[in-house]
Design a protein around this motif. Structure first.
Motif: not given
Length: 267
Positions: A22-28, A36-37, A58-64, A71-73
């Protein structure tokens, strides 16, 4: 590491997390890898507890798992089918109770069933049953704001369970509670799981909580998160008093497991 099941052998509540990134694209304008894997399988009736430092995903995984994010991949499968959106078969208990303030406790517990089209008589009977299970029978007609934080959390758990999901996802549900309330709810949740045999995925920062509640403990590494450890919890429990936290803590197996998990988190 737990092996991955073939799609054809998956049971309805088996969850397969396959090479998830899971990747996120930031405002920057930067790409940040949160996970990762990540690979592991949650079997039907498992009580999986997940620990790791803040920011490990952890929370990102739960949200998925819940279907709130993709997931990104990689892929996440439930019963061999990809998770693409939220489903009533995956109930979520959030860190802060999510109750409707204009409904009393009983109506809150009935809400998910009402959305699913369950008839009124069944909703009433089921809500009464789960309010009894979580010890809130006497609070059925009270509004959420009339309850303590622990009682609100019990009401949220009752609402999720009453909707009869196959899988219960819990994001640090006891993290904001005082120590005594937290310990009481740990005992209640363990008892409910033993009675109802739901599949549970439970995020916590507490190693003690993870080991007391779980049948398996998964440790995620620091940023980006990946599985460092996936070990079964096989601690002797008194069959007459399986909820006895102090007796569990006193075992050598418990102390050894705490040391192993602590070492994995801090390596």
């Amino acid at each position: 590491m737990t092996g991955l099941a073939d799609k054809g052998s998956s049971r309805p509540s088996d969850v397969e997390i396959r090479h998830v990134v899971k990747r996120f694209h930031t405002d920057r304008g930067e790409d940040v890898t949160a996970l990762d894997d990540v690979n592991f399988t949650i079997r039907q009736h498992d009580f999986i507890t997940v620990v790791g430092r803040s920011g490990c995903g952890k929370t990102t995984l739960l949200n998925m798992l819940a279907g709130f994010e993709r997931p990104t991949e990689g892929e996440i499968l439930v019963g061999g089918e990809p998770v693409l959106k939220p489903s009533p078969k995956r109930g979520v208990v959030f860190q802060k109770p999510q109750l409707y303030p204009w409904l009393n406790v009983r109506r809150n517990v009935e809400f998910g069933m009402k959305v699913q089209g369950v008839d009124a008589a069944t909703r009433t009977r089921t809500a009464k049953e789960y309010l009894h299970i979580v010890g809130l029978s006497d609070a059925a007609d009270r509004k959420p704001y009339e309850l303590s934080g622990g009682m609100q959390q019990r009401a949220q758990i009752a609402r999720v369970l009453a909707a009869d999901p196959d899988i219960v996802l819990m994001d640090e549900p006891f993290g904001a509670l005082d120590a005594l309330t937290r310990e009481n709810l740990q005992v209640e949740l363990r008892r409910i799981w033993q009675e109802r045999r739901k599949t549970v995925f439970f995020i916590t920062h507490s190693v003690d909580e993870a080991i007391f509640l779980g049948t398996r403990v998964i440790v995620l590494s620091s940023h980006p998160g990946t599985v460092l450890m996936d070990i079964p919890v096989d601690i002797p429990r008194d069959p007459n008093h399986p909820e006895d936290i102090e007796a569990v803590r006193a075992t050598r197996e418990y102390r050894d497991l705490v040391a192993r998990v602590d070492a994995a988190i801090h390596q």
